[in-house]
Design a protein around this motif. Structure first.
Motif, PDB file in Angstrom:
ATOM      1  N   MET A   1       0.835  -1.201   0.000  1.00 58.60           N
ATOM      2  CA  MET A   1       0.000   0.000   0.000  1.00 58.60           C
ATOM      3  C   MET A   1       0.868   1.248   0.000  1.00 58.60           C
ATOM      4  N   ASP A   2       0.565   2.179  -0.888  1.00 60.19           N
ATOM      5  CA  ASP A   2       1.246   3.464  -0.919  1.00 60.19           C
ATOM      6  C   ASP A   2       0.629   4.359   0.145  1.00 60.19           C
ATOM      7  N   LEU A   3       1.425   4.780   1.119  1.00 54.80           N
ATOM      8  CA  LEU A   3       0.919   5.619   2.198  1.00 54.80           C
ATOM      9  C   LEU A   3       0.851   7.094   1.821  1.00 54.80           C
ATOM     10  N   GLN A   4       1.216   7.417   0.583  1.00 54.41           N
ATOM     11  CA  GLN A   4       1.098   8.786   0.064  1.00 54.41           C
ATOM     12  C   GLN A   4       1.908   9.779   0.903  1.00 54.41           C
ATOM     13  N   LEU A   5       3.083   9.340   1.311  1.00 47.89           N
ATOM     14  CA  LEU A   5       3.980  10.192   2.097  1.00 47.89           C
ATOM     15  C   LEU A   5       5.171  10.698   1.285  1.00 47.89           C
ATOM     16  N   GLN A   6       5.159  10.465   0.001  1.00 42.57           N
ATOM     17  CA  GLN A   6       6.258  10.894  -0.852  1.00 42.57           C
ATOM     18  C   GLN A   6       6.491  12.400  -0.722  1.00 42.57           C
ATOM     19  N   GLU A  30       9.125   5.270   2.797  1.00 48.16           N
ATOM     20  CA  GLU A  30       7.884   5.667   2.115  1.00 48.16           C
ATOM     21  C   GLU A  30       8.081   6.907   1.260  1.00 48.16           C
ATOM     22  N   GLY A  31       9.301   7.417   1.205  1.00 46.34           N
ATOM     23  CA  GLY A  31       9.601   8.564   0.364  1.00 46.34           C
ATOM     24  C   GLY A  31       9.520   9.900   1.042  1.00 46.34           C
ATOM     25  N   ALA A  32       9.303   9.907   2.359  1.00 43.94           N
ATOM     26  CA  ALA A  32       9.232  11.178   3.084  1.00 43.94           C
ATOM     27  C   ALA A  32      10.624  11.784   3.242  1.00 43.94           C
ATOM     28  N   ARG A  33      10.648  13.083   3.471  1.00 43.94           N
ATOM     29  CA  ARG A  33      11.876  13.786   3.833  1.00 43.94           C
ATOM     30  C   ARG A  33      11.845  13.971   5.340  1.00 43.94           C
ATOM     31  N   VAL A  34      12.761  13.314   6.030  1.00 43.66           N
ATOM     32  CA  VAL A  34      12.695  13.215   7.485  1.00 43.66           C
ATOM     33  C   VAL A  34      13.743  14.107   8.144  1.00 43.66           C
ATOM     34  N   VAL A  35      13.312  14.935   9.069  1.00 50.76           N
ATOM     35  CA  VAL A  35      14.216  15.694   9.923  1.00 50.76           C
ATOM     36  C   VAL A  35      14.217  14.985  11.271  1.00 50.76           C
ATOM     37  N   ALA A  36      15.370  14.432  11.633  1.00 50.24           N
ATOM     38  CA  ALA A  36      15.477  13.544  12.785  1.00 50.24           C
ATOM     39  C   ALA A  36      16.218  14.218  13.916  1.00 50.24           C
ATOM     40  N   LEU A 234       2.621   1.422  12.558  1.00 51.51           N
ATOM     41  CA  LEU A 234       1.382   2.045  13.016  1.00 51.51           C
ATOM     42  C   LEU A 234       1.495   3.565  13.006  1.00 51.51           C
ATOM     43  N   VAL A 235       2.642   4.086  13.410  1.00 51.54           N
ATOM     44  CA  VAL A 235       2.876   5.527  13.380  1.00 51.54           C
ATOM     45  C   VAL A 235       2.774   6.056  11.952  1.00 51.54           C
ATOM     46  N   ALA A 236       3.414   5.370  11.014  1.00 48.09           N
ATOM     47  CA  ALA A 236       3.395   5.816   9.615  1.00 48.09           C
ATOM     48  C   ALA A 236       1.986   5.798   9.051  1.00 48.09           C
ATOM     49  N   LEU A 237       1.208   4.798   9.418  1.00 49.39           N
ATOM     50  CA  LEU A 237      -0.167   4.723   8.928  1.00 49.39           C
ATOM     51  C   LEU A 237      -0.989   5.907   9.430  1.00 49.39           C
ATOM     52  N   LEU A 238      -0.800   6.284  10.694  1.00 51.70           N
ATOM     53  CA  LEU A 238      -1.538   7.424  11.245  1.00 51.70           C
ATOM     54  C   LEU A 238      -1.034   8.752  10.690  1.00 51.70           C
ATOM     55  N   ALA A 239       0.208   8.786  10.253  1.00 50.82           N
ATOM     56  CA  ALA A 239       0.742   9.997   9.614  1.00 50.82           C
ATOM     57  C   ALA A 239       0.247  10.139   8.183  1.00 50.82           C
ATOM     58  N   SER A 240      -0.227   9.071   7.614  1.00 48.67           N
ATOM     59  CA  SER A 240      -0.573   9.024   6.196  1.00 48.67           C
ATOM     60  C   SER A 240      -1.930   9.659   5.892  1.00 48.67           C
ATOM     61  N   PRO A 241      -2.066  10.292   4.721  1.00 47.33           N
ATOM     62  CA  PRO A 241      -3.366  10.771   4.277  1.00 47.33           C
ATOM     63  C   PRO A 241      -4.386   9.649   4.090  1.00 47.33           C
ATOM     64  N   ARG A 242      -3.916   8.402   4.069  1.00 48.12           N
ATOM     65  CA  ARG A 242      -4.827   7.263   3.978  1.00 48.12           C
ATOM     66  C   ARG A 242      -5.765   7.193   5.185  1.00 48.12           C
TER      67      ARG A 242
END
Length: 263
Positions: A1-6, A30-36, A234-242
């Motif tokens: 599933m594409d989480l649309q986080l690109q 997932e293609g996000a730009r992450v500031v860690a 689970l965190v990524a799923l909740l961050a996702s527009p999905r």
């Protein structure tokens, strides 16, 4: 599933190890730009799509500095993951816990997230694009509160309460805020040299591996701790527009530890 986080700009606190590092890796994949953000960023250097930022998130200015760095680097913040935190076992009981120790726990486990959220929301409100905030909480906020981590549980309970209240204010403005509440996770916090199992074992004269086994036998039907990667998913799923219509919610990932029905 594409989480649309690109190309979504995602800020992660407490990002250098454990759940935080797993979240960084998952979002970047997932293609996000992450500031860690973390006090020590050596483990984050050279990672694709990841911008490390050394910061002490327990200080009043630290969380805001992290958000400001993300905005300066990428122009905005789309997602904030409030992960930073730590629990210390209080084997001496309530009377041994000083105001200073309680305050330090609140600073790291509650105020760091509150300050990061304040700074991120200020940026998100200036744009039409939706924003998402995910807090990494703990079952200690509500499940058989444990006097051994009384300060940690209180801080996580406060964070969960604030998230629920903020979800009502921010939803009409296009910003979602949700929580993930892990039970025991296979990280240094639980299983490291100075983690929960080792601390309890040292006090009782036992072995860390025996304490670990007892924790599992104490009520985890899956027979194991969760992994950081499972929490990160689970965190990524909740961050996702999905999951765009999910806000004000708290999701357990605890191996079946909590047996009661939660609201």
């Amino acid at each position: 599933m594409d989480l649309q986080l690109q190309d979504q700009v995602c800020v992660v606190t407490g990002a250098s190890k454990g759940i935080g590092r797993a979240v960084v890796d998952t979002l970047a994949a997932e293609g996000a730009r992450v500031v860690a953000g973390a006090r020590s960023v050596g483990t984050l250097e050279g990672l694709d799509r990841v911008t490390p930022f050394a910061v002490d998130l327990s200080t009043p200015d630290g969380p805001g500095d992290l958000i400001a760095h993300a905005v300066a680097t990428h122009g905005r913040v789309d997602v904030l993951v409030n992960n930073v935190g730590a629990a210390h076992i209080r084997l001496g009981g309530f009377l041994s816990l000083t105001d200073e120790e309680f305050a330090a726990s609140m600073e790291l486990n509650f105020y760091a997230a509150l300050r990061a959220t304040r700074a991120a929301v200020a940026d998100m409100l200036g744009r039409e694009a939706p924003g998402a905030i995910v807090n990494v909480g703990s079952v200690n906020a509500f499940f058989q509160p444990d006097g051994g981590v009384i300060d940690y549980g209180a801080a996580k309970a406060a964070l969960q309460n604030v998230a629920k209240a903020l979800s009502q204010e921010l939803a009409p403005k296009g910003i979602r805020i949700n929580s993930v509440s892990p039970g025991p996770v296979a990280t240094d916090l639980w299983l490291g040299e100075h983690g929960v199992a080792a601390t309890i074992a040292a006090a009782s004269g036992g072995k860390p591996e025996d304490v670990h086994a007892q924790m599992i036998a104490g009520g985890m039907p899956t027979g194991r701790f969760s992994t950081p990667e499972e929490v990160a998913t689970l965190v990524a799923l909740l961050a996702s527009p999905r999951t765009a219509n999910v806000t004000g919610s708290d999701y357990l990932i605890d191996g079946g530890l909590v047996k009661t029905v939660t609201p």
